[in-house]
Design an enzyme around this catalytic site. Structure first.
Site, PDB file in Angstrom:
ATOM      1  N   ASN A  59      -4.312   8.223   4.777  1.00 34.55           N
ATOM      2  CA  ASN A  59      -4.664   7.030   4.014  1.00 34.55           C
ATOM      3  C   ASN A  59      -5.645   7.406   2.906  1.00 34.55           C
ATOM      4  OD1 ASN A  59      -4.723   4.342   3.316  1.00 34.55           O
ATOM      5  ND2 ASN A  59      -5.810   3.639   5.127  1.00 34.55           N
ATOM      6  N   HIS A 117       0.866  -1.178   0.000  1.00 33.20           N
ATOM      7  CA  HIS A 117       0.000   0.000   0.000  1.00 33.20           C
ATOM      8  C   HIS A 117       0.902   1.226   0.000  1.00 33.20           C
ATOM      9  CE1 HIS A 117      -3.869   1.866   0.653  1.00 33.20           C
ATOM     10  NE2 HIS A 117      -3.604   2.304   1.866  1.00 33.20           N
TER      11      HIS A 117
END
Length: 433
Positions: A394, A374
Site C-alpha cells: 500500500n 485506490h
C-alpha cells in the site's frame, strides 16, 4: 473547621500580592471558566487554564508550592470557594474537558466540529451543535471487525485521527477508475503451468523490491503504485544495477493533474512515463503529502540532477482477469499494479487476510458515499489455513498494516483486485542493455 480555616488563611496570604499583580496584567477570567470543577483540591496537574503562551493552575497545590503558577482569579474564585460551601456547576452552559466556552466558539470531537450555540427553545440555554460525520477511527467499526472473526484484525491509526470517511476518500486514495476503452485492452495470456503454492517477489529478488511509501494527505495512489511497479521491474530487468526509488512527485507536478484533491488515472501515469519519463526520488523528492499541492514542475535541466538519466517505460499491458495468469506474471516478471475499491473497514486493517466485512453499514446514515477507488502493488501470493491470498504493498507508510503491506483474499476478485491488473517493461534509461 479550624484547620481548614488556617489552610485557607495561609494560601490567601501567600498569593494575595502575586494575585493583585497578575489581575492587573491578565484580568481573565480563568479558573472561573473551568467546568465542571472550577477549582481542584490537592494537587492536580490537569487543573489548568491557558494564559498567554503557557497555562495557569486552579488546584490547591499551586498556592502552597508556587503562587506564581496560580491563575490571576485564583484568590477570588478558589480560596473563596474552599472557604464556603461549593456550588454545583451550571448545566446550561457549553463546557468541555473542564473549560467553559462562549457562544460561537468551537471544539473538535474526532472528525466532527462542535459549535456552542444558543438553544432556539430556551434563550437562556447554551448547548453544543455538532456535525454528524462518520470518522475513519470509528471504535464501533474496529470492535465489529474484531468481534466478527473475519480472518483479519482491525485497529485505529494516529494518521487518521480527526479524519472523516469522506476526507479519507478524498485525500488518502486518489485513483480514478480507468476509462472504458482502457479497460477493454486485450489481456496478455501467459502459460500457467508450474505455479508454486506460494511466491514472494522479495524472496525471489532480494533487495530489488521497494517497500511501502507514504502518500500522506494527497490523493496520489495512482502515482505511487505506478512508480512502485516501475521501480521494482527496473531493478529486476537491470539485474540489480539500478535500485532507485522513482519520483512520484515528478508525475504529480508535471503530469497535468489538479493538485492533491482530485486524484488521477493510472493510464495517464503510464502514458507520462512512456512519453516523458521520470527521475529518481532523490532528484525530485516527494513533498505533496505535506503541502497538499502539486508543486512546480522542475525540468531536468533546471534541477540539481541535470545529468541524471530519465526512466521511460513501454505502454502498459493488461494481464487477463484470472488469478493463475496474474500469479504467473508476478512470478516471471515481477510486481503488477491493481485497482481496488476501498471501504471504511480497509483503513483500519492491521493484519490477516482482508475481505470486505460490510460492518461499515452502521455508518451509512452519516455518509452517503463510503467507498472509493485506490491502486496498489501486488508482489506475491500464498495460502494460510486454507485461505488463498495476494500480498500487496500500500502507500500509507510502513506503520500501517503489515509493515505497509496487506494480504487480501485471492481468486474471488475481492473488492475488484483481479479485475484490472497491468504492468510495463522498462524501455529507456540506466541499467538497460
Amino acid at each position: 473547621m479550624l484547620s481548614q480555616a488556617l489552610t485557607v488563611l495561609f494560601l490567601a496570604t501567600s498569593v494575595t500580592s502575586i494575585a493583585v499583580r497578575h489581575r492587573q496584567r491578565f484580568p481573565g477570567p480563568y479558573c472561573q471558566t473551568r467546568r465542571p470543577l472550577q477549582c481542584c483540591p490537592g494537587r492536580d496537574d490537569s487543573c489548568t487554564v491557558p494564559i498567554r503562551d503557557t497555562v495557569c493552575y486552579c488546584d490547591e497545590f499551586c498556592g502552597i508550592h508556587n503562587a506564581e503558577d496560580c491563575c490571576p482569579d485564583y484568590e477570588n474564585v478558589c480560596l473563596a470557594q474552599w472557604a464556603t460551601t461549593s456550588k454545583s456547576p451550571p448545566t446550561n452552559e457549553c463546557f468541555h474537558e473542564g473549560r467553559l466556552y462562549g457562544v460561537g466558539q468551537t471544539i473538535q470531537k474526532d472528525c466532527n466540529t462542535c459549535k456552542c450555540v444558543t438553544s432556539w427553545s430556551n434563550l437562556d440555554l447554551q448547548t453544543w451543535e455538532c456535525e454528524n460525520l462518520a470518522c475513519i477511527n470509528e471504535p464501533a467499526l474496529v470492535e465489529g471487525v474484531n468481534r466478527g472473526r473475519y480472518g483479519w484484525t482491525a485497529r485505529v491509526y494516529n494518521k487518521f485521527d480527526g479524519v472523516s470517511v469522506i476526507d479519507g476518500l478524498r485525500y488518502y486514495l486518489g485513483t480514478i477508475p480507468p476509462k472504458s476503452q482502457v479497460k477493454e485492452l486485450f489481456p496478455v495470456k501467459a502459460n500457467i503451468e508450474g505455479l508454486p503454492i506460494e511466491f514472494d517477489s522479495r524472496e525471489q529478488w532480494p533487495t530489488y523490491i521497494h517497500p511501502a511509501m507514504d502518500q500522506g494527505r494527497c490523493a496520489a495512489s495512482w502515482a505511487f503504485s505506478t512508480a512502485g511497479v516501475t521501480a521494482d521491474r527496473w531493478s529486476i530487468q537491470s539485474g540489480g544495477e539500478v535500485l532507485d526509488d522513482l519520483s512520484v512527485q515528478r508525475m504529480i507536478s508535471c503530469g497535468n493533474v489538479e493538485g492533491c484533491d482530485n486524484g488521477g488515472r493510472v493510464e495517464d501515469a503510464w502514458s507520462y512515463l512512456q512519453k516523458e519519463g521520470t527521475v529518481s526520488e532523490y532528484c525530485h523528492p516527494y513533498t505533496s503529502g505535506v503541502s497538499r499541492q502539486s508543486q512546480r514542475c522542475t525540468y531536468i535541466e533546471e534541477s540539481a540532477c541535470r545529468d541524471n538519466l530519465v526512466y521511460k517505460t513501454t505502454p502498459p499491458y493488461r494481464i487477463a482477469r484470472d488469478e493463475r495468469r496474474i500469479m504467473k506474471e508476478i512470478m516471471r516478471n515481477g510486481p503488477v499494479q491493481a485497482i481496488i475499491t476501498v471501504h471504511p473497514d480497509f483503513y483500519l486493517y492491521e493484519s490477516g487476510i482482508y475481505s470486505h466485512t460490510r460492518e461499515e453499514f452502521l455508518l451509512l446514515e452519516r455518509n452517503h458515499t463510503i467507498s472509493g477507488t485506490h491502486s496498489v502493488k501486488i508482489i506475491g501470493y500464498g495460502e494460510e489455513n486454507g485461505v488463498k491470498f495476494w500480498r500487496c504493498v500500500n502507500s500509507w507508510g510502513q506503520s500501517w498494516g503489515e509493515r505497509g503491506m496487506f494480504r487480501i483474499k485471492r481468486g474471488t476478485d475481492e473488492v475488484g483486485i483481479e479485475d484490472f491488473v497491468v504492468a510495463v517493461w522498462p524501455s529507456h534509461g540506466p541499467g538497460l542493455n
